[in-house]
Design a protein around this motif. Structure first.
Motif, PDB file in Angstrom:
ATOM      1  N   LEU A 189      -4.145  -1.224  -6.635  1.00 12.66           N
ATOM      2  CA  LEU A 189      -3.660  -0.995  -5.055  1.00 12.66           C
ATOM      3  C   LEU A 189      -2.939   0.211  -5.179  1.00 12.66           C
ATOM      4  CD1 LEU A 189      -3.795  -4.587  -4.065  1.00 12.66           C
ATOM      5  CD2 LEU A 189      -5.536  -2.999  -3.266  1.00 12.66           C
ATOM      6  N   MET A 190      -1.827   0.093  -5.926  1.00 12.13           N
ATOM      7  CA  MET A 190      -0.975   1.134  -6.014  1.00 12.13           C
ATOM      8  C   MET A 190      -1.116   2.439  -6.530  1.00 12.13           C
ATOM      9  SD  MET A 190       2.534  -1.065  -7.600  1.00 12.13           S
ATOM     10  CE  MET A 190       3.757   0.120  -7.282  1.00 12.13           C
ATOM     11  N   GLU A 191      -2.087   2.530  -7.420  1.00 14.09           N
ATOM     12  CA  GLU A 191      -2.805   3.631  -8.034  1.00 14.09           C
ATOM     13  C   GLU A 191      -3.757   4.306  -6.836  1.00 14.09           C
ATOM     14  OE1 GLU A 191      -2.055   5.699 -10.431  1.00 14.09           O
ATOM     15  OE2 GLU A 191      -2.622   4.721 -12.320  1.00 14.09           O
ATOM     16  N   ALA A 192      -4.570   3.512  -6.085  1.00 11.38           N
ATOM     17  CA  ALA A 192      -5.630   3.956  -5.207  1.00 11.38           C
ATOM     18  C   ALA A 192      -4.694   4.489  -3.912  1.00 11.38           C
ATOM     19  CB  ALA A 192      -6.395   2.810  -4.648  1.00 11.38           C
ATOM     20  N   LEU A 320     -13.133 -10.168  -9.581  1.00 14.67           N
ATOM     21  CA  LEU A 320     -12.555  -9.000  -9.973  1.00 14.67           C
ATOM     22  C   LEU A 320     -13.521  -8.240 -10.740  1.00 14.67           C
ATOM     23  CD1 LEU A 320     -10.150  -6.997 -10.402  1.00 14.67           C
ATOM     24  CD2 LEU A 320      -9.194  -8.348 -12.228  1.00 14.67           C
ATOM     25  N   PRO A 321     -14.143  -8.861 -11.818  1.00 16.06           N
ATOM     26  CA  PRO A 321     -15.003  -8.310 -12.690  1.00 16.06           C
ATOM     27  C   PRO A 321     -16.300  -7.763 -12.099  1.00 16.06           C
ATOM     28  CG  PRO A 321     -15.011 -10.510 -13.375  1.00 16.06           C
ATOM     29  CD  PRO A 321     -13.785 -10.154 -12.464  1.00 16.06           C
ATOM     30  N   LYS A 322     -16.740  -8.419 -11.087  1.00 15.53           N
ATOM     31  CA  LYS A 322     -17.883  -8.065 -10.188  1.00 15.53           C
ATOM     32  C   LYS A 322     -17.751  -7.082  -9.282  1.00 15.53           C
ATOM     33  CE  LYS A 322     -20.331 -12.510 -10.476  1.00 15.53           C
ATOM     34  NZ  LYS A 322     -20.825 -13.854  -9.753  1.00 15.53           N
ATOM     35  N   GLY A 323     -16.324  -6.564  -9.108  1.00 16.90           N
ATOM     36  CA  GLY A 323     -15.840  -5.744  -8.182  1.00 16.90           C
ATOM     37  C   GLY A 323     -16.021  -6.055  -6.720  1.00 16.90           C
ATOM     38  N   GLU A 324     -15.874  -7.476  -6.507  1.00 16.90           N
ATOM     39  CA  GLU A 324     -15.884  -7.862  -5.293  1.00 16.90           C
ATOM     40  C   GLU A 324     -14.376  -8.429  -4.666  1.00 16.90           C
ATOM     41  OE1 GLU A 324     -18.479 -10.988  -5.635  1.00 16.90           O
ATOM     42  OE2 GLU A 324     -20.290  -9.881  -5.911  1.00 16.90           O
ATOM     43  N   MET A 325     -13.166  -8.305  -5.431  1.00 15.86           N
ATOM     44  CA  MET A 325     -12.100  -8.683  -4.998  1.00 15.86           C
ATOM     45  C   MET A 325     -11.157  -7.777  -4.206  1.00 15.86           C
ATOM     46  SD  MET A 325      -8.819  -9.770  -7.576  1.00 15.86           S
ATOM     47  CE  MET A 325      -7.249 -10.301  -6.903  1.00 15.86           C
ATOM     48  N   THR A 326     -10.767  -8.486  -3.041  1.00 15.68           N
ATOM     49  CA  THR A 326     -10.152  -7.785  -2.040  1.00 15.68           C
ATOM     50  C   THR A 326      -8.813  -8.294  -1.723  1.00 15.68           C
ATOM     51  OG1 THR A 326     -11.058  -9.033  -0.324  1.00 15.68           O
ATOM     52  CG2 THR A 326     -12.236  -7.241  -0.789  1.00 15.68           C
ATOM     53  N   PRO A 334     -10.065  -1.495 -10.127  1.00 11.00           N
ATOM     54  CA  PRO A 334      -9.173  -1.246 -11.463  1.00 11.00           C
ATOM     55  C   PRO A 334      -9.717   0.318 -11.839  1.00 11.00           C
ATOM     56  CG  PRO A 334     -10.447  -3.389 -11.436  1.00 11.00           C
ATOM     57  CD  PRO A 334     -10.924  -2.753 -10.324  1.00 11.00           C
ATOM     58  N   ALA A 335     -10.934   0.924 -11.367  1.00  7.89           N
ATOM     59  CA  ALA A 335     -11.218   2.070 -11.507  1.00  7.89           C
ATOM     60  C   ALA A 335     -10.347   3.167 -11.206  1.00  7.89           C
ATOM     61  CB  ALA A 335     -12.636   2.428 -11.432  1.00  7.89           C
ATOM     62  N   ALA A 336      -9.448   2.788 -10.208  1.00  7.32           N
ATOM     63  CA  ALA A 336      -8.270   3.686  -9.553  1.00  7.32           C
ATOM     64  C   ALA A 336      -7.170   3.903 -10.421  1.00  7.32           C
ATOM     65  CB  ALA A 336      -8.013   3.014  -8.177  1.00  7.32           C
ATOM     66  N   ILE A 337      -7.056   2.842 -11.486  1.00  4.70           N
ATOM     67  CA  ILE A 337      -6.031   3.082 -12.499  1.00  4.70           C
ATOM     68  C   ILE A 337      -6.252   4.406 -13.601  1.00  4.70           C
ATOM     69  CG2 ILE A 337      -4.464   1.968 -14.272  1.00  4.70           C
ATOM     70  CD1 ILE A 337      -5.331  -0.450 -13.010  1.00  4.70           C
ATOM     71  N   ARG A 338      -5.321   5.203 -13.298  1.00  5.55           N
ATOM     72  CA  ARG A 338      -5.522   6.527 -14.262  1.00  5.55           C
ATOM     73  C   ARG A 338      -4.114   6.733 -15.056  1.00  5.55           C
ATOM     74  NH1 ARG A 338      -9.939   9.582 -12.378  1.00  5.55           N
ATOM     75  NH2 ARG A 338     -10.749   9.084 -10.592  1.00  5.55           N
ATOM     76  N   LEU A 364     -12.987  -2.413 -17.060  1.00  2.79           N
ATOM     77  CA  LEU A 364     -12.935  -2.335 -15.678  1.00  2.79           C
ATOM     78  C   LEU A 364     -11.963  -0.957 -15.591  1.00  2.79           C
ATOM     79  CD1 LEU A 364     -11.941  -6.061 -14.591  1.00  2.79           C
ATOM     80  CD2 LEU A 364     -14.379  -4.971 -14.845  1.00  2.79           C
ATOM     81  N   CYS A 365     -10.969  -0.898 -16.318  1.00  2.00           N
ATOM     82  CA  CYS A 365     -10.148   0.246 -15.978  1.00  2.00           C
ATOM     83  C   CYS A 365     -10.662   1.594 -16.713  1.00  2.00           C
ATOM     84  CB  CYS A 365      -8.737  -0.065 -16.474  1.00  2.00           C
ATOM     85  SG  CYS A 365      -7.913  -1.487 -15.777  1.00  2.00           S
ATOM     86  N   VAL A 366     -11.944   2.055 -16.285  1.00  2.00           N
ATOM     87  CA  VAL A 366     -12.637   2.989 -16.931  1.00  2.00           C
ATOM     88  C   VAL A 366     -12.186   4.395 -16.909  1.00  2.00           C
ATOM     89  CG1 VAL A 366     -14.741   1.797 -16.677  1.00  2.00           C
ATOM     90  CG2 VAL A 366     -13.959   3.384 -14.759  1.00  2.00           C
ATOM     91  N   ASN A 367     -11.054   4.746 -15.985  1.00  2.00           N
ATOM     92  CA  ASN A 367     -10.494   5.835 -15.848  1.00  2.00           C
ATOM     93  C   ASN A 367      -9.000   6.105 -16.717  1.00  2.00           C
ATOM     94  OD1 ASN A 367     -12.568   7.476 -14.310  1.00  2.00           O
ATOM     95  ND2 ASN A 367     -11.981   6.331 -12.772  1.00  2.00           N
ATOM     96  N   ILE A 368      -8.755   4.983 -17.490  1.00  2.00           N
ATOM     97  CA  ILE A 368      -7.439   5.109 -18.271  1.00  2.00           C
ATOM     98  C   ILE A 368      -7.919   5.929 -19.549  1.00  2.00           C
ATOM     99  CG2 ILE A 368      -5.902   3.719 -19.632  1.00  2.00           C
ATOM    100  CD1 ILE A 368      -6.083   1.619 -17.580  1.00  2.00           C
ATOM    101  N   PRO A 369      -7.471   7.052 -19.926  1.00  2.00           N
ATOM    102  CA  PRO A 369      -7.820   7.806 -21.227  1.00  2.00           C
ATOM    103  C   PRO A 369      -7.670   6.991 -22.397  1.00  2.00           C
ATOM    104  CG  PRO A 369      -6.255   8.921 -19.710  1.00  2.00           C
ATOM    105  CD  PRO A 369      -6.321   7.700 -19.177  1.00  2.00           C
ATOM    106  N   ASP A 370      -8.555   7.127 -23.309  1.00  2.00           N
ATOM    107  CA  ASP A 370      -8.919   6.338 -24.458  1.00  2.00           C
ATOM    108  C   ASP A 370      -7.447   6.164 -25.054  1.00  2.00           C
ATOM    109  OD1 ASP A 370     -11.442   5.657 -23.811  1.00  2.00           O
ATOM    110  OD2 ASP A 370     -12.119   7.361 -25.095  1.00  2.00           O
TER     111      ASP A 370
END
Length: 420
Positions: A189-192, A320-326, A334-338, A364-370
């Protein structure tokens, strides 16, 4: 009525506990000749077992008075630096020289799972020589008046965001077990929102990020029963005269009963061994038993709304893993986390959060660099061993420290030195 019956039984046993304690003192006194015999020690041991098995254990203390920093012993004092009705933020302030370079701030988020934050005493103790440590000290819901309002999973996430803002930039956060989900949600949420006070790193340890992976008995029970069963069978009202009178809670003694029933044979053997240690006058082994169970049997109540929302969100709906958490109508993505480095830690023999459930955070955090992520599976430890014990201190702590040192924003980021 079940909670009231529990309280009545506890009160009814008070005279018997007092009598058993008197017998223990009589037969363990060195002035009593029987205390030097096996019969006398057996009587004292039986009395102590009865008293300890029927008492209510109060909130333990951290008791961390000193630590070692730069090969020197320094004093440690606890200070509450942030306070809300359901949580205090404790700072373990070390008496360090004023001209010494400040260590990075480490926030340890303790679970609300029936035990007090002192269950992480060993975690705090291991990190104190290396970091400026803070911990969330959650309140026993039975001690919070109903006039102080409710506390649910959304409030939990709000508390975390407020704590991050209080501690300022470049904080390292470590979530142990249950808080892995709200910590991940708060950071997302903070990253978004573009919040500049988002933590530098987050370490998730033995957490139920995706309980569909390698489900344990705890996960299967929640999914099979459904949320309505929990609402009807485990939610009770705090009885008088507790400060939280009339508050709906999930009682700590129910949570403790569930945990103990999972390994009942182990607990029975531990108490039998404790009896034999007392009879054989093996004081050191008996004291280790007391120390462990003084902590393990000290439990707290959870607010009903937090417990039910957590069970439904994490264990039943897998939101959360289904992308339905609010969170208050805002999607948790979680994809907002970079910019936050991610470390996940699991125990090979964990029977609470199965292997793979915490590692799911990486998917879930797909945009955190490897080069800003790592995972570690600790061999030969269960759930408790992920955050406490000899293997935690010797094998897990060095990896956490290495990761946090590599990715603090005040330091140059480098390629991870951890391997899966």
């Amino acid at each position: 009525m079940f909670y009231q019956l529990y309280e009545m039984n506890h009160a009814a046993l008070q005279p018997a506990r007092a009598y058993a304690d008197a017998i223990r003192l009589l037969y363990s006194s060195p002035l009593n000749p029987f205390s030097h015999t096996e019969l006398g020690r057996s009587v004292a041991a039986m009395a102590e077992l009865f008293e300890r098995s029927t008492r209510r254990y109060g909130k333990p203390e951290f008791g961390l008075k000193t630590t070692t920093v730069d090969w020197k012993t320094v004093e440690v004092s606890e200070k509450v630096v942030w306070k809300r009705p359901f949580c205090n933020l404790i700072h373990f302030e070390r008496a360090l020289p004023a001209d010494r370079q400040a260590d990075r701030k480490l926030l340890i988020v303790a679970p609300i799972s029936g035990h007090y934050a002192t269950l992480l005493r060993g975690t705090v103790e291991a990190m104190l020589p290396h970091a400026d440590v803070y911990i969330t000290d959650w309140a026993d819901a039975r001690m919070v008046p109903v006039t102080d309002g409710k506390f649910d999973l959304d409030d939990y996430i709000d508390y975390l965001i407020d704590i991050f803002h209080t501690l300022g930039p470049d904080v390292q956060v470590m979530a142990v077990c249950q808080p892995s989900v709200p910590v991940l949600a708060a950071v997302a949420l903070m990253e978004a929102r573009g919040d500049r006070l988002v933590p530098a790193t987050m370490t998730l340890m033995g957490g139920p990020i995706d309980t569909r992976r390698n489900p344990t008995a705890v996960n299967q029970l929640a999914e099979e029963r459904g949320i309505d069963w929990f609402r009807e069978n485990v939610i009770m009202q705090v009885p008088w005269p507790a400060p939280g009178f009339m508050r709906d809670v999930y009682p700590g003694f129910l949570q403790l009963s569930g945990f103990m029933s999972m390994n009942l044979d182990r607990h029975i053997i531990a108490h039998k061994d404790f009896f034999m240690h007392l009879v054989k006058n093996d004081g050191d082994s008996a004291e280790k038993h007391r120390d462990f169970y003084d902590e393990y049997l000290a439990v707290m109540d959870l607010t009903a709304e937090f417990y039910l929302q957590t069970v439904e969100t994490v264990f039943v709906r897998h939101a959360l893993p289904k992308g339905e958490m609010t969170h208050r109508g805002e999607k948790v993505d979680p994809a907002a986390i970079r910019s936050v480095a991610l470390l996940t830690v699991e125990g090979q023999n964990d029977d609470i959060s199965g292997v793979g459930q915490t590692r799911a955070a990486h998917d879930l955090c797909v945009n955190i660099p490897d080069n800003m992520r790592a995972h570690y599976l600790q061999p030969a430890v269960g759930h408790y061993g992920v955050f406490n014990g000899s293997r935690f201190r010797s094998e897990i702590v060095p990896r956490i420290l290495d990761f946090q040192a590599s990715y603090g924003r005040s330091r140059k980021r480098s390629t991870p030195r951890l391997v899966s």
